[in-house]
Structure formats: C-alpha cells, structure tokens
Design a protein around this motif. Sequence first.
Motif, PDB file in Angstrom:
ATOM      1  N   LYS A  16      -7.286  28.003 -41.415  1.00 39.43           N
ATOM      2  CA  LYS A  16      -5.959  27.993 -40.813  1.00 39.43           C
ATOM      3  C   LYS A  16      -5.726  26.735 -39.973  1.00 39.43           C
ATOM      4  O   LYS A  16      -4.687  26.066 -40.103  1.00 39.43           O
ATOM      5  N   ILE A  17      -6.702  26.401 -39.124  1.00 41.16           N
ATOM      6  CA  ILE A  17      -6.517  25.263 -38.220  1.00 41.16           C
ATOM      7  C   ILE A  17      -6.508  23.945 -38.985  1.00 41.16           C
ATOM      8  O   ILE A  17      -5.612  23.107 -38.812  1.00 41.16           O
ATOM      9  N   VAL A  18      -7.492  23.751 -39.836  1.00 46.14           N
ATOM     10  CA  VAL A  18      -7.600  22.474 -40.556  1.00 46.14           C
ATOM     11  C   VAL A  18      -6.429  22.299 -41.522  1.00 46.14           C
ATOM     12  O   VAL A  18      -5.841  21.212 -41.620  1.00 46.14           O
ATOM     13  N   ASP A  19      -6.052  23.373 -42.221  1.00 42.89           N
ATOM     14  CA  ASP A  19      -4.934  23.265 -43.167  1.00 42.89           C
ATOM     15  C   ASP A  19      -3.629  22.950 -42.453  1.00 42.89           C
ATOM     16  O   ASP A  19      -2.790  22.188 -42.968  1.00 42.89           O
ATOM     17  N   SER A  20      -3.455  23.524 -41.262  1.00 43.44           N
ATOM     18  CA  SER A  20      -2.228  23.227 -40.514  1.00 43.44           C
ATOM     19  C   SER A  20      -2.191  21.769 -40.070  1.00 43.44           C
ATOM     20  O   SER A  20      -1.129  21.132 -40.074  1.00 43.44           O
ATOM     21  N   GLN A  21      -3.356  21.223 -39.708  1.00 44.52           N
ATOM     22  CA  GLN A  21      -3.407  19.804 -39.331  1.00 44.52           C
ATOM     23  C   GLN A  21      -3.084  18.906 -40.527  1.00 44.52           C
ATOM     24  O   GLN A  21      -2.389  17.901 -40.391  1.00 44.52           O
ATOM     25  N   VAL A  22      -3.592  19.304 -41.687  1.00 42.85           N
ATOM     26  CA  VAL A  22      -3.284  18.536 -42.901  1.00 42.85           C
ATOM     27  C   VAL A  22      -1.798  18.612 -43.215  1.00 42.85           C
ATOM     28  O   VAL A  22      -1.149  17.606 -43.523  1.00 42.85           O
ATOM     29  N   ASN A  23      -1.225  19.835 -43.117  1.00 42.96           N
ATOM     30  CA  ASN A  23       0.188  20.027 -43.440  1.00 42.96           C
ATOM     31  C   ASN A  23       1.099  19.282 -42.474  1.00 42.96           C
ATOM     32  O   ASN A  23       2.187  18.831 -42.849  1.00 42.96           O
ATOM     33  N   GLU A  24       0.668  19.174 -41.239  1.00 40.14           N
ATOM     34  CA  GLU A  24       1.486  18.483 -40.243  1.00 40.14           C
ATOM     35  C   GLU A  24       1.339  16.963 -40.328  1.00 40.14           C
ATOM     36  O   GLU A  24       1.973  16.233 -39.565  1.00 40.14           O
ATOM     37  N   MET A  48     -10.514  17.722 -36.004  1.00 42.84           N
ATOM     38  CA  MET A  48     -10.745  19.043 -36.592  1.00 42.84           C
ATOM     39  C   MET A  48     -11.773  19.827 -35.793  1.00 42.84           C
ATOM     40  O   MET A  48     -11.586  21.024 -35.501  1.00 42.84           O
ATOM     41  N   ALA A  49     -12.872  19.177 -35.410  1.00 43.30           N
ATOM     42  CA  ALA A  49     -13.934  19.867 -34.668  1.00 43.30           C
ATOM     43  C   ALA A  49     -13.438  20.327 -33.308  1.00 43.30           C
ATOM     44  O   ALA A  49     -13.766  21.440 -32.851  1.00 43.30           O
ATOM     45  N   ASP A  50     -12.631  19.511 -32.633  1.00 41.82           N
ATOM     46  CA  ASP A  50     -12.114  19.866 -31.310  1.00 41.82           C
ATOM     47  C   ASP A  50     -11.233  21.114 -31.387  1.00 41.82           C
ATOM     48  O   ASP A  50     -11.387  22.055 -30.598  1.00 41.82           O
ATOM     49  N   SER A  51     -10.327  21.131 -32.346  1.00 43.39           N
ATOM     50  CA  SER A  51      -9.410  22.271 -32.465  1.00 43.39           C
ATOM     51  C   SER A  51     -10.143  23.539 -32.879  1.00 43.39           C
ATOM     52  O   SER A  51      -9.890  24.633 -32.349  1.00 43.39           O
ATOM     53  N   VAL A  52     -11.057  23.407 -33.834  1.00 42.47           N
ATOM     54  CA  VAL A  52     -11.782  24.583 -34.325  1.00 42.47           C
ATOM     55  C   VAL A  52     -12.666  25.172 -33.232  1.00 42.47           C
ATOM     56  O   VAL A  52     -12.708  26.394 -33.033  1.00 42.47           O
ATOM     57  N   GLU A  53     -13.370  24.316 -32.505  1.00 42.78           N
ATOM     58  CA  GLU A  53     -14.277  24.826 -31.472  1.00 42.78           C
ATOM     59  C   GLU A  53     -13.494  25.498 -30.359  1.00 42.78           C
ATOM     60  O   GLU A  53     -13.890  26.571 -29.868  1.00 42.78           O
ATOM     61  N   ILE A  89      -9.526   9.652 -45.279  1.00 43.39           N
ATOM     62  CA  ILE A  89     -10.318  10.852 -45.543  1.00 43.39           C
ATOM     63  C   ILE A  89      -9.707  11.570 -46.746  1.00 43.39           C
ATOM     64  O   ILE A  89      -8.482  11.656 -46.885  1.00 43.39           O
ATOM     65  N   THR A  90     -10.544  12.065 -47.645  1.00 40.53           N
ATOM     66  CA  THR A  90     -10.073  12.695 -48.879  1.00 40.53           C
ATOM     67  C   THR A  90     -10.048  14.214 -48.733  1.00 40.53           C
ATOM     68  O   THR A  90     -10.628  14.781 -47.803  1.00 40.53           O
ATOM     69  N   PHE A  91      -9.388  14.881 -49.699  1.00 40.88           N
ATOM     70  CA  PHE A  91      -9.376  16.345 -49.694  1.00 40.88           C
ATOM     71  C   PHE A  91     -10.783  16.903 -49.888  1.00 40.88           C
ATOM     72  O   PHE A  91     -11.135  17.941 -49.329  1.00 40.88           O
ATOM     73  N   MET A  92     -11.584  16.222 -50.675  1.00 39.93           N
ATOM     74  CA  MET A  92     -12.965  16.664 -50.849  1.00 39.93           C
ATOM     75  C   MET A  92     -13.732  16.570 -49.542  1.00 39.93           C
ATOM     76  O   MET A  92     -14.513  17.471 -49.191  1.00 39.93           O
ATOM     77  N   ASP A  93     -13.501  15.473 -48.788  1.00 42.27           N
ATOM     78  CA  ASP A  93     -14.149  15.340 -47.480  1.00 42.27           C
ATOM     79  C   ASP A  93     -13.734  16.480 -46.554  1.00 42.27           C
ATOM     80  O   ASP A  93     -14.563  17.068 -45.847  1.00 42.27           O
ATOM     81  N   ILE A  94     -12.447  16.794 -46.555  1.00 43.01           N
ATOM     82  CA  ILE A  94     -11.945  17.864 -45.683  1.00 43.01           C
ATOM     83  C   ILE A  94     -12.557  19.205 -46.074  1.00 43.01           C
ATOM     84  O   ILE A  94     -12.937  20.010 -45.211  1.00 43.01           O
ATOM     85  N   ALA A  95     -12.678  19.447 -47.376  1.00 47.98           N
ATOM     86  CA  ALA A  95     -13.295  20.695 -47.834  1.00 47.98           C
ATOM     87  C   ALA A  95     -14.745  20.778 -47.380  1.00 47.98           C
ATOM     88  O   ALA A  95     -15.217  21.844 -46.943  1.00 47.98           O
ATOM     89  N   ASN A  96     -15.474  19.674 -47.458  1.00 52.93           N
ATOM     90  CA  ASN A  96     -16.869  19.659 -47.003  1.00 52.93           C
ATOM     91  C   ASN A  96     -16.974  19.848 -45.497  1.00 52.93           C
ATOM     92  O   ASN A  96     -17.882  20.519 -45.003  1.00 52.93           O
ATOM     93  N   VAL A  97     -16.033  19.249 -44.764  1.00 50.37           N
ATOM     94  CA  VAL A  97     -16.025  19.407 -43.305  1.00 50.37           C
ATOM     95  C   VAL A  97     -15.796  20.879 -42.939  1.00 50.37           C
ATOM     96  O   VAL A  97     -16.476  21.434 -42.068  1.00 50.37           O
TER      97      VAL A  97
END
Length: 685
Positions: A638-646, A613-618, A654-662
């Motif tokens: 947009k980026i993180v949600d697309s990674q989750v959807n794919e 996630m950090a690599d794509s976002v940066e 990793i949980t949805f709560m973790d992803i939201a915090n990230v």
Amino acid sequence: MNSISKHKWLFNRDIIYKILIFIATVTVIVSFLPQKDKFNYQFDINKPWKYGLLQASFDFPIYKSDAQIKEEQDSLMASYQPYLSINNNVEKQAIEKFKEDYNKTLKYIIPNYEYFTQIEKMLKEMYKLGIISGSDMSILRGDSIKTFRLVNNTTASSHNVSQLITVKEAYEKIMSSTSFQLIRTLLQKCNLNNYLTPNVEFDKERSDIAKKDLLSTISGASGYVISGQKIIDRGEIVNEGTYNILQSLKKEWSKKSDSAQEIRMTIGGQILFVSIFILCFMIYLELFRKDYYQHKGGLTLLFALVMFFPVLTSLMVDQNLFTVYIIPFAMVPIIVRVFLDSRTAFMIVCTIIMLSSITLRYPYEFILLQVVTSMIAIYSLRELSQRSQLIRTAFFIFVGYALLYFSLELINENDLTRLNTRMYLYFMINGVLLLFAYPLLFVLEKIFGFTSNVTLVELSNINNKILREMSEVAPGTFQHSLQVANLASAAANRIDAKSQLVRTGALYHDIGKTINPALFTENQSGVNPHENLTYQQSAQVVLSHVTDGLKLAEKHNLPQVIKDFISTHHGKGVTKYFYISCQNENPDEVIDKSIFTYPGPNPFTKEQAIMMMADSVEAASRSMPEYTEESISNLVDKIVDSQVNEGYFKECPITFMDIANVKSVFKEKLKTMYHARISYPELKK
C-alpha cells in the motif's frame, strides 16, 4: 528566449565545453612528451637482452672502451718526449756574478785562488748538465718520462732525464765533491745557491702539442656498424663486443640531432596518437556516462588523472629518473572505482596506460603488466571502507606484477640465474606507493566534492557527536533511524545500489527532529503538544524538521550526499494526517495544500528512493494493530504503491523490478522484526 533557442544554445555550449576539454588535455600531454627519440634501453654485460630485435637505424662507429683507449695511451706515452728549453744566458750571468762577488767579498772567505777556479769549473759543469726547477722535475718524474727533447736556440736533441739535476741536487753535488772536503765549512759561507739558477725550463706549449699529436694517432673506433645491421635479439647474451656496440650506439644516439622537419613530424604523430585515445574516452563518456559531463568535480578528476600519469611518465623517461614500473598506475582504477564506477575505472586506466606507453621504446610488456594489475585492483577493491582492504589489494597487485613478469621471463629465458631481480624490487616499491591512495582519497574528496565509503563509514559511527546527541535528545527518532538504516541497506544490497551510502543517509535523515523532539510522536511520552496547535501550525512544525536538518547538516559540515537524503526523504509529499484532518473539520473551506507540503525535491537517485520507501514503511509499521504476514505485506504494498502512483520516483533511475525487490526485502525484514515470541512458562510451586 524561446525553448528551441534555449535548447540550441545549451547544445552549442556543451559542444564548445567538450572541445575545450579535448584541446586542453591533448595540449598538456603532448607538451610533456619527449620531442626527440631517446635511447631507452637498459643492459648489462653477461646479461640477456630483454627487448626485441635491435637493428642499427643509422651508420655509427664502434668506439673503443675507456680501458682500451687508456692502454693504448699508456703504450704511446712510453715513447713520449716532452720539450725543455735551455737558456744559456743564465749560466753567463751566474758565473759573472760569482766572479764579481769573489772580487768583493768571497776572496776573504776563500783566499786560495785555486779553490775559486775549481768552484767556477764545478758551476759550469752543473749548468752543462742542465739545472731544472723542482716543480718541473716533479712533472717529469710523475709522468715517468725517461727522455726529453732539449731545445737549444733552433736545434733540439734528445737527452735522458737522469742527467738533469735540480738546484738542491747541484748544490749537494758541489758540496760533496772530494776537492772541497777540507773547505766545506768555508763553502757554506759562500751561499752557492745564489749562483745556481735553473737554466732548463719545461716548454709546456711545445710539449702539449707533441702529446696531442702523439695521442691523435690513436683511433677512437675499432669498427663500424652499417644501417640495418643486426645488433642483438631478444634472449641473446650481451657479451663484451656487443656491449661496446650498444654503448657506441647510445653515445651516437645522444649526439644525433633531428632536423626541424623530423621534429615536426614527431610532434604531429604524438598529437594524432594522443587525440585518438582522448577522443575514444570522451566517446565512451558520451555513450555510457553522459551524466559525468554535468558533474564538474567528477569530470575534472577524470581528466586530471588522464593528464597527470602520462606527464609523470614522460618526465621520468625524459630525465632518466627511476623506472616507470614504480609508478602506481593501479591507483587510478582504485580512485575512480571508489568515487565513480568500475567500468569507467577500467576505461580510464586503459587510456592512461596507452598514452603513457608512447614514451617507451618497447611498450607491450608495460601495457600487459599495467592492464592486468589494474583489473586486479578493480576486482579486489569493490568497496573501500577499511585500510586493511587497501593493504590486501596492494599485496594482490604486487603478486600479480611478480607472477606475470616471472612468466614472461620463463618464456624468454631458460636460465634462472639470469632473472632480473631488480624488477621485483620495483614492484614492491609500487605496492608501497599504492598505499598512499588512502590519504589521497581524503584530499580528492575535499578538492572535487566526492564522498567515499571511508567517510560514510566514519559518519555512520553512532558515537559521532550528532548521532550521540540524537540518541540522548530524541531516542525514538534515533531508534527509528536505525531501523530505517537496516531496512534501506538490506534493500540496497538486493538491487545492487550503494548500501553504505543509503545506510549513512538513513541515520541522518531525521536529525532535524532533535530541535523540537517532543513534537514528534516517536519521542512523546503521554503528552502530545499538537493538541494545543492548529493543523496548520502542527504541519509547519513537522515540515520544519527537513529545513532544520539541513541547517544542522551545514553546521556539522556533512557531505552534500547526506544533505540530499535529508531534503528528499519526504520529497514533495504532504503531511496527510494534518491535511486530511483539516479538510474533514472544514469541508466547506478551500485548504491551501502548500502549507502541508514538504519543500522537496523528490528523490533523484536510486538510494534516495529506497530511503523514502524505508522511512515510510518503518514509520507506518509502528502503528499496526497486529503483525501478521498478510498485514505486513499489505502495508508495504500500500505505502510503496501509493508513492509510485503519486510520482515520487519519476526523477530517479529506479525500475519496477527494483521496486518489487525492495518491497520483498521490506516484507522479509518486517516479519523478522515483529515476529511473535513464545511465552516462557512459570515454575509451579
């Protein structure tokens, strides 16, 4: 083999594997446990008894001390009379030889026959007194013997040692006789030593029997202790009488031999005891850390520790070596905490302490001290990245030992002068030995395939050869890696992941770009080599930075956990720019998507997911037209949600709560990184 049969075969294999581990561990530990009960008490005269109530488990005599026995022996030896035997033939032979020599030669030296008779008379008087050898006389005088028993044929009579004379003394007595003063020089020519031979000899056999019979009258015991009788209780002072009883018990304990049936019962109890604790630990792994059974290095380390410390304790107790309190049991939770997790560290050290306590007679004090100090070790050393952290933990553990033991002494002892100061020295040695955990971690890393935070900190030093080369050859990639490392480590801290691991992985995730740095946009300066390549060729160049990175990691001996970051930071994603561009230019053709797909695998740990996630976002944030709070938030979502959807994160915990915090952390960090700066005014002329 169908799926059901395969699943059943794997299940049976795991069961057999666990049973073999269980049997091997129990066998090794029980093999080194003492099979015979030993006297494991330590006590000193005029010191308090620090154990519980001690009762006699069997009848035994109270032996006299060595000083008492020596005193009684000395008293009896005053009346001891050794045996000496007289040989009458020696006198006859000597007188006959003297007469014979006189008739041959001595009459010319001493012509006066009267002198001859006087010399003969003196020789007979010497033999009548008893002539003894100098060595035998030394024995009598050395033992302070005053009287002896003289055996003459079949009779024995008592005599004073003072009447015996040696050959030298007999010679001097003859020479100093007033009758021979005038002819002393003549007597010297007669060699009277030739006629002075010991006629009294030390009878060693009879003397030893007499001494043995005399000393056998001394009783070795001064009393008797009956089974069940109280000997001493906690806090009572070990006086001289109690000390003799304890020494007698210790002596009898060492001579007591158990029967074969008792030994079998002891071994059976040990097997049952050890099996219960090993089984409890394996059940814990099965319920809470089942993945450790798949990590052979981690499982081997755990059971190696479970076997090593109880075996070491058993050897020290069995051989009466140093006290077990110098063994750094707190090293176990430190090692397991650094490589695995805190819960497992606590469970394994408790198991080891319980297994080690079986060798001690009064284990409750040992268990209490070791459990508390192990908890101190786990709490004070959550993460080991510097030597100073281990030194601080060793100090805390020493203080924990000292304070807890001091509190127990205050409870059981009301006189501070009677405190056991040696224990505090043992605790200090324990703390010093604990410092060896630092070099030991390096050895264990290589043996069991772990990577500690110490190694990760060393790898994250930007002065390392590989990172320094990246900063020189691919400065854009290097800056990108630094920014990704900052984003990922901040997110890892927020969701309680391993921040040092993800930081180090982020620094190395793009090292493959150093092979062809100009082919990546962050390193380009106006010229884009992709303009002369097809989309397929460009995609292959971009995809190759993963395989090139793995080759470099192998070349520089980077740990496997770092290689995993290199291979998973794009997962099985697609180089969308080239793939979509190729589709747009060739709408009527079927494009092979595999040509544009990374080799993967997808992230399988929480840290790898954060890294992706950090690599794509940066990377995406660098191409934003403007940096507003809304645009940054939309980009991250947009980026993180697309990674989750794919489905990139389906294989990692990793949980949805973790992803939201990230995502929240990314937004905060990006807003800080790209905040608008104020323009400085110019000075008006």
